[in-house]
Design a protein around this motif. Structure first.
Motif, PDB file in Angstrom:
ATOM      1  N   MET A  54       0.810  -1.212   0.000  1.00 34.57           N
ATOM      2  CA  MET A  54       0.000   0.000   0.000  1.00 34.57           C
ATOM      3  C   MET A  54       0.850   1.273   0.000  1.00 34.57           C
ATOM      4  O   MET A  54       0.348   2.355  -0.328  1.00 34.57           O
ATOM      5  CB  MET A  54      -0.932   0.003   1.218  1.00 34.57           C
ATOM      6  N   ARG A  82       0.681   3.599  -2.924  1.00 32.98           N
ATOM      7  CA  ARG A  82      -0.437   4.526  -3.118  1.00 32.98           C
ATOM      8  C   ARG A  82      -0.246   5.839  -2.362  1.00 32.98           C
ATOM      9  O   ARG A  82      -0.979   6.804  -2.586  1.00 32.98           O
ATOM     10  CB  ARG A  82      -1.762   3.877  -2.653  1.00 32.98           C
ATOM     11  N   HIS A  83       0.752   5.891  -1.450  1.00 36.92           N
ATOM     12  CA  HIS A  83       0.921   7.074  -0.603  1.00 36.92           C
ATOM     13  C   HIS A  83       1.180   8.374  -1.371  1.00 36.92           C
ATOM     14  O   HIS A  83       0.723   9.440  -0.931  1.00 36.92           O
ATOM     15  CB  HIS A  83       2.033   6.824   0.417  1.00 36.92           C
ATOM     16  N   LEU A 134      -2.036  10.335  -1.876  1.00 32.54           N
ATOM     17  CA  LEU A 134      -2.874  10.665  -0.736  1.00 32.54           C
ATOM     18  C   LEU A 134      -2.418  11.978  -0.105  1.00 32.54           C
ATOM     19  O   LEU A 134      -1.231  12.268  -0.052  1.00 32.54           O
ATOM     20  CB  LEU A 134      -2.808   9.557   0.319  1.00 32.54           C
ATOM     21  N   GLU A 174      -6.260   5.253   2.895  1.00 34.00           N
ATOM     22  CA  GLU A 174      -6.361   4.540   1.631  1.00 34.00           C
ATOM     23  C   GLU A 174      -7.820   4.158   1.367  1.00 34.00           C
ATOM     24  O   GLU A 174      -8.559   3.785   2.277  1.00 34.00           O
ATOM     25  CB  GLU A 174      -5.501   3.274   1.638  1.00 34.00           C
ATOM     26  N   SER A 175      -8.206   4.243   0.104  1.00 34.97           N
ATOM     27  CA  SER A 175      -9.574   3.921  -0.286  1.00 34.97           C
ATOM     28  C   SER A 175      -9.697   2.444  -0.660  1.00 34.97           C
ATOM     29  O   SER A 175      -8.700   1.718  -0.762  1.00 34.97           O
ATOM     30  CB  SER A 175      -9.993   4.780  -1.469  1.00 34.97           C
ATOM     31  N   ASP A 226      -7.666   1.915  -3.706  1.00 33.37           N
ATOM     32  CA  ASP A 226      -6.238   1.741  -3.415  1.00 33.37           C
ATOM     33  C   ASP A 226      -5.958   0.308  -2.962  1.00 33.37           C
ATOM     34  O   ASP A 226      -4.982  -0.312  -3.383  1.00 33.37           O
ATOM     35  CB  ASP A 226      -5.797   2.716  -2.314  1.00 33.37           C
ATOM     36  N   LEU A 227      -6.815  -0.204  -2.101  1.00 31.46           N
ATOM     37  CA  LEU A 227      -6.650  -1.565  -1.598  1.00 31.46           C
ATOM     38  C   LEU A 227      -6.757  -2.582  -2.730  1.00 31.46           C
ATOM     39  O   LEU A 227      -5.971  -3.535  -2.799  1.00 31.46           O
ATOM     40  CB  LEU A 227      -7.707  -1.848  -0.531  1.00 31.46           C
ATOM     41  N   THR A 258       1.802  -0.781  -7.646  1.00 32.07           N
ATOM     42  CA  THR A 258       0.669  -0.048  -7.086  1.00 32.07           C
ATOM     43  C   THR A 258       0.761   1.456  -7.355  1.00 32.07           C
ATOM     44  O   THR A 258      -0.235   2.164  -7.262  1.00 32.07           O
ATOM     45  CB  THR A 258       0.547  -0.275  -5.564  1.00 32.07           C
TER      46      THR A 258
END
Length: 266
Positions: free
Chosen positions: A102, A105-106, A109, A115-116, A119-120, A158
């Motif tokens: 994850m 994805r940072h 954000l 995280e949405s 994102d997951l 990701t």
């Protein structure tokens, strides 16, 4: 139709202590291309990758990301455009496999965002692609070296970046997973990303790369389309190792030759 240039090196001299400037590197990487960087230990492959990523200051010259000087861009913005896979990574803090994935994805954000679900889903899809779906809740510290490498690649996936820089992406991987990772890199390029890989294996470069950059220990370098760069004499000089070349189903395979010594005619 010309393709968008994602990364450009302009008169770049990478900074290697104890060595002169060497060749100025001036090349551009476009969408859809896979570049391989070949060279012996100490030639500067990792230093070049770090310089292109903006993590190490070059001796001179500059790097452009999508036409803008990398030094004038914020790290968060760079991370939204560029995914970097390092050769070695320390286990700095306890985290699960999913938590680590994850991290990719940072960059997208804000400071206090969580995280949405999307994102997951992106992270889980990347883990599944790297055959780590059943290890999501396992601590990273318990993984094997190859599993950690696949996790690093899944984390980069990701980010969904336009540009990939990877230092020995096949490091620690068995043959099956090497092929899977290189196939994924090829898919990234086919989908419109650009890829630059630091490699030791000539045959991996010959099979998957359409452009090559050869870094010599004295700081000299040459680059161009793979078909032009994969010349036996140039590769023998690069590694100071005689080679044999075999043909297999239209592909050239380079093997070390042990029945004659290397002779530098220069």
């Amino acid at each position: 139709m010309s393709r968008e240039i994602l990364l450009t090196a302009e008169q770049l001299h990478i900074d290697i202590p104890g060595r002169g400037d060497g060749s100025a590197l001036s090349f551009s990487i476009a969408r859809g291309q896979i570049w391989g960087v070949l060279g012996p230990n100490g030639a500067g492959k990792t230093t070049l990758l770090h310089s292109l990523a903006g993590l190490r200051k070059p001796r001179s010259g500059r790097v452009l990301l999508k036409g803008r000087d990398l030094r004038q861009q914020r790290r968060r913005h760079i991370a939204q455009q560029m995914a970097v896979v390092f050769q070695e990574r320390p286990d700095s803090f306890p985290a699960t496999v999913l938590e680590s994935a994850m991290i990719g994805r940072h960059p997208f954000l804000s400071a206090w965002d969580m995280e949405s679900a999307d994102d997951l889903a992106i992270a889980r899809e990347a883990l599944a692609r790297m055959e780590l779906a059943g290890k999501e809740q396992q601590l990273v510290s318990t993984l094997s070296g190859g599993e950690k490498q696949r996790l690093a690649i899944a984390t980069a996936m990701t980010q969904q970046a336009d540009l990939w820089l990877a230092d020995e992406p096949g490091n620690h991987l068995d043959l099956h997973h090497q092929v899977a990772v290189m196939g994924m890199m090829r898919e990234q390029a086919a989908a419109g990303s650009a890829v630059l890989l630091c490699l030791h294996d000539i045959n991996i470069a010959a099979r998957y790369c359409d452009h090559l950059l050869l870094l010599y220990p004295d700081g000299s370098a040459c680059w161009g389309e793979a078909g032009t760069m994969l010349q036996t004499a140039a590769l023998e000089r690069l590694y100071r190792q005689p080679l044999r070349v075999l043909e297999d189903q239209g592909e050239r395979v380079f093997l070390p030759c042990t029945d004659r010594p290397y002779c530098d005619e220069d």
